[in-house]
Design an enzyme around this catalytic site. Structure first.
Site, PDB file in Angstrom:
ATOM      1  N   THR A 359       6.588 -12.039  22.884  1.00 27.65           N
ATOM      2  CA  THR A 359       7.190 -11.666  24.152  1.00 27.65           C
ATOM      3  C   THR A 359       8.626 -11.269  23.853  1.00 27.65           C
ATOM      4  O   THR A 359       9.081 -11.384  22.734  1.00 27.65           O
ATOM      5  CB  THR A 359       7.129 -12.893  25.107  1.00 27.65           C
ATOM      6  OG1 THR A 359       5.770 -13.304  25.243  1.00 27.65           O
ATOM      7  CG2 THR A 359       7.720 -12.612  26.466  1.00 27.65           C
ATOM      8  N   THR A 377       6.551  -8.717  28.308  1.00 26.97           N
ATOM      9  CA  THR A 377       5.733  -9.002  27.142  1.00 26.97           C
ATOM     10  C   THR A 377       4.494  -8.122  27.071  1.00 26.97           C
ATOM     11  O   THR A 377       4.117  -7.476  28.054  1.00 26.97           O
ATOM     12  CB  THR A 377       5.302 -10.488  27.203  1.00 26.97           C
ATOM     13  OG1 THR A 377       4.482 -10.817  26.080  1.00 26.97           O
ATOM     14  CG2 THR A 377       4.520 -10.781  28.469  1.00 26.97           C
ATOM     15  N   SER A 418       1.063 -17.118  32.980  1.00 30.64           N
ATOM     16  CA  SER A 418       2.179 -16.701  32.137  1.00 30.64           C
ATOM     17  C   SER A 418       2.951 -17.918  31.661  1.00 30.64           C
ATOM     18  O   SER A 418       3.167 -18.867  32.418  1.00 30.64           O
ATOM     19  CB  SER A 418       3.115 -15.777  32.917  1.00 30.64           C
ATOM     20  OG  SER A 418       4.295 -15.536  32.189  1.00 30.64           O
ATOM     21  N   SER A 419       3.373 -17.879  30.413  1.00 33.42           N
ATOM     22  CA  SER A 419       4.204 -18.956  29.868  1.00 33.42           C
ATOM     23  C   SER A 419       5.680 -18.769  30.178  1.00 33.42           C
ATOM     24  O   SER A 419       6.495 -19.641  29.866  1.00 33.42           O
ATOM     25  CB  SER A 419       4.010 -19.033  28.350  1.00 33.42           C
ATOM     26  OG  SER A 419       2.672 -19.347  28.034  1.00 33.42           O
ATOM     27  N   GLY A 439       8.018 -16.584  23.440  1.00 39.84           N
ATOM     28  CA  GLY A 439       7.440 -17.631  22.595  1.00 39.84           C
ATOM     29  C   GLY A 439       6.224 -18.330  23.149  1.00 39.84           C
ATOM     30  O   GLY A 439       5.926 -19.458  22.766  1.00 39.84           O
ATOM     31  N   GLY A 440       5.485 -17.706  24.069  1.00 37.57           N
ATOM     32  CA  GLY A 440       4.223 -18.280  24.520  1.00 37.57           C
ATOM     33  C   GLY A 440       4.383 -19.679  25.089  1.00 37.57           C
ATOM     34  O   GLY A 440       5.315 -19.971  25.853  1.00 37.57           O
TER      35      GLY A 440
END
Length: 536
Positions: A359, A377, A418-419, A439-440
C-alpha cells in the site's frame, strides 16, 4: 499555521505535492498531486487500478470527512464461488490462499477500482486546483522516466512463497506490458538506479487529464477497453461493474487516548481496531516502562492479539453486515481486556493452518490548517495490465473470506475490508498528529505505536516513527531487528514464540506529521525511500 508539511514514501511524489503547496494549493490539492505520482513511481503500491480512503479535515469549511473509495467485488461474484478452492490463510490474517492463487494473481483477483473516482470527488468537494494541472507531474514521470528505488526493487524481488501467495516478480511477468516495462529484453529484472519509463501509462493519464474527470474510466472509452480485456481473459469486471461503481463519504469514528481525541476511519477501514488497541493500552503506565523492554513488548502483544481476534470476528462492509465496533472501542470493554492481561491470561488468534501486503500513504497539513491523511493501494498487485493502458489492477479478491456466512464473505458489489487507518489526533480543538501507514494487517498496530511513542514516551515525530516496533496479529510475537536479543530471550523464557525480522525497520511504514505551536514537522519511515518536506 506557520508552515505546511507533506510526507510520503516516494520522494518524487512528495516534491510534486510540496510544489502544489508552494503555489497556494491546499492539503487536498497536494495530496492528489502526490497520489497521482505515487501511482507512477510506485506502481505496485497504488494507482488508478486501486482504491483507498482519504481523511479530510478543513476547519474553515466545517469539513471533517472520510472519503471512502474502496474496491468492490464484481457484480457476478457469489459467496460460495471459491469455497472448494481454499488452501489456507496468511499468518497475518491479510488474505486467503486459494488453489492456483486465482484470487491473488490474474484477472479473477481484481475488484472494481475506486481510486480515480476518489481523486475526482476529493478535488471537486475539497480542492482548488485544476484536474489536468494536478496530473501533469505524474504524466511527466511516466513519459520521461524515474529512477528505480531500493524499496521498490526489494518488493519486486522478494520471495513470498512461504506466505503461499504469488511472488511479485511473477506478477510483473504476467502481462506483456509488465515484461516490457519491468524487464530487460534478455529477461533480467531492471535494477536499482535504472530509469523506468511507462509510455502507455503516460498516454492513459493524458487521456484522463484531457477528459476532465473519471467518467472516461468508468463509463467511457477506457471502461470499454477494460471490460473487453477482462471478457477476453475470463475476468469478472464488466462495463456494468465500472458504470455502477459508487464511493461513499462518512464521518470519522473517535477515540480518546490520555486526553487526546483520535479521529480515524470506520469500517470497512481498520480505525476501530487501532482505537480498541489504544484504549486497552491506556490502562497501563507505559511511560514508566522501558521502551521495547520485555514488559512493554509483552503487553503490546497481548493487547494486539485481542484487537486482532475482534477484527477477525467482526470486520466487514457495513453496507452488508452489522459491524458492532462501538462496544469494542468502549473504555469499559478496554478495561476488561486490560485486566485480563494483568491477570496473566493469554489470548489466542485462531486462523486456518497453512504477510504483509503493499500500500502507500500520504500525510499533509497546509498553512491554512487543513489536514489530509490518505492511504491508497492495490491491496496486492494482480499482475494484470490491459494492453495499451499501462497501469496494474488491484488483486484484492483474496481479502474476502471464501466461506459464506461470515462478515468478510464475498458478495456482489461488496467492499473488501481494508487495513487502512488514516488518522488525525487532536490536542484540544487543533490537529496534533496526522498519521498513517502502508502495511496491510500491520497498519493499525503500527499507527497506534507511533501515537503511544509521542504521547506516552514524549518522542519527537522522527523518534516516534523510527522507534523499534513489534507486531502481534498472530500467535507469534514479531519483532524488528532492533529489539534486543536479551528481550527476545526473556520473552521466550515466558513461553512466547518470537519471530525476529531481518529488517532493521520492520512492520508497516509510518508517515507522520506533528504540529506544535503552529509549526509542523514530518517524518518518513526509513523502511521505505520516503521524504518529508516543509514549506512556507
Amino acid at each position: 499555521m506557520k508552515n505546511a508539511t507533506i510526507v510520503a514514501p516516494q520522494p518524487e511524489a512528495v516534491e510534486a505535492g510540496a510544489a502544489v503547496l508552494e503555489r497556494g494549493g491546499n492539503a487536498v490539492d497536494a495530496a492528489l498531486a502526490c497520489a497521482f505520482v505515487q501511482g507512477v513511481v510506485d506502481p505496485q503500491m497504488s494507482g488508478i487500478g486501486g482504491f483507498g480512503s482519504m481523511h479530510v479535515y478543513m476547519p474553515s469549511k466545517g469539513v471533517h470527512d472520510i472519503l471512502e473509495f474502496y474496491a468492490r467485488a464484481p457484480l457476478s461474484a457469489t459467496p460460495d464461488m471459491w469455497v472448494d478452492k481454499v488452501v489456507g490463510e496468511s499468518r497475518d490474517g491479510f488474505g486467503y490462499i486459494l488453489d492456483g492463487n486465482i484470487s491473488d494473481i490474474g484477472y479473477l483477483a481484481v475488484c472494481t477500482p475506486g481510486s480515480l473516482k476518489g481523486y475526482e470527488t476529493a478535488l471537486r468537494d475539497y480542492g482548488s486546483f485544476d484536474w489536468a494541472d494536478l496530473i501533469a507531474p505524474a504524466i511527466e514521470y511516466a513519459r520521461n522516466g524515474f529512477m528505480i528505488r531500493n524499496h521498490m526493487h526489494w518488493y519486486w524481488s522478494k520471495d513470498q512463497s512461504s506466505d503461499g501467495f504469488a511472488n511479485t516478480q511473477d506478477k510483473l511477468l504476467f502481462s506483456q506490458t509488465g515484461r516490457d516495462v519491468y524487464f530487460h529484453p534478455d529477461g533480467r529484472l531492471r535494477d536499482v538506479g535504472e530509469i523506468l519509463r511507462n509510455p502507455d501509462m503516460a498516454d492513459t493519464l493524458e487521456r484522463v487529464a484531457r477528459s476532465g474527470g473519471s467518467d472516461i474510466f468508468y463509463k467511457g472509452e477506457i471502461a470499454e477497453q477494460i471490460a473487453d480485456d477482462f471478457a477476453a481473459h475470463g475476468g469478472l469486471i464488466t462495463r456494468d461493474d465500472l458504470a455502477a461503481y459508487q464511493l461513499s463519504k462518512t464521518a470519522p469514528i473517535w477515540g480518546d487516548y490520555r486526553g487526546h481525541r483520535v479521529a480515524t476511519s470506520p469500517p470497512p477501514g481498520s480505525g476501530f481496531s487501532m482505537i480498541e488497541f489504544l484504549h486497552i493500552m491506556e490502562n497501563f503506565d507505559l511511560g514508566a516502562m522501558t521502551h521495547s523492554g520485555s514488559e512493554h513488548v509483552k503487553i503490546l502483544f497481548e493487547a494486539m492479539k485481542r484487537m486482532t481476534v475482534d477484527k477477525d470476528a467482526h470486520m466487514g462492509d457495513p453496507e452488508y453486515v452489522d459491524v458492532p465496533f462501538e462496544p469494542l472501542v468502549s473504555k469499559a470493554y478496554a478495561s476488561e481486556q486490560a485486566h485480563s492481561i494483568m491477570a496473566g491470561e493469554r489470548a489466542t488468534v485462531r486462523r486456518l493452518d497453512r504477510s504483509q501486503r503493499e500500500t502507500t500513504h500520504v500525510s499533509v497539513i497546509d498553512k491554512y490548517g487543513n489536514a489530509v491523511a490518505m492511504t491508497h493501494t492495490l491491496g496486492s498487485p494482480s499482475g494484470v495490465i490491459t494492453d495499451g493502458l499501462g497501469f496494474m489492477y488491484n488483486g484484492t479478491m483474496s481479502r474476502f473470506n471464501p466461506f459464506p456466512g461470515k462478515p468478510g464473505s464475498i458478495a456482489p458489489g461488496k467492499r473488501r475490508p481494508s487495513s487502512a487507518a488514516p488518522t488525525i489526533v487532536f490536542k484540544g480543538d487543533e490537529p496534533y498528529v496526522v498519521v498513517g501507514a502502508p502495511g496491510g494487517s500491520y497498519i493499525a498496530p503500527t499507527v497506534a505505536q507511533c501515537l503511544m511513542n509521542i504521547i506516552d514516551f514524549d518522542m519527537s515525530v522522527l523518534e516516534a516513527v523510527v522507534a523499534p516496533r513489534v507486531i502481534g496479529v498472530s500467535n507469534k510475537i514479531d519483532i524488528c531487528n532492533r529489539i534486543r536479543r536479551s528481550v527476545e530471550k526473556e520473552l521466550q523464557e515466558m513461553g512466547y514464540d518470537v519471530a525476529r525480522s531481518p529488517q532493521t525497520y520492520a512492520f508497516a511504514a509510518l508517515h507522520a506529521i506533528k504540529i506544535e505551536n503552529g509549526v509542523s514537522a514530518g517524518a518518513a519511515d526509513p523502511q521505505r525511500d520516503g521524504l518529508s518536506l516543509s514549506v512556507k
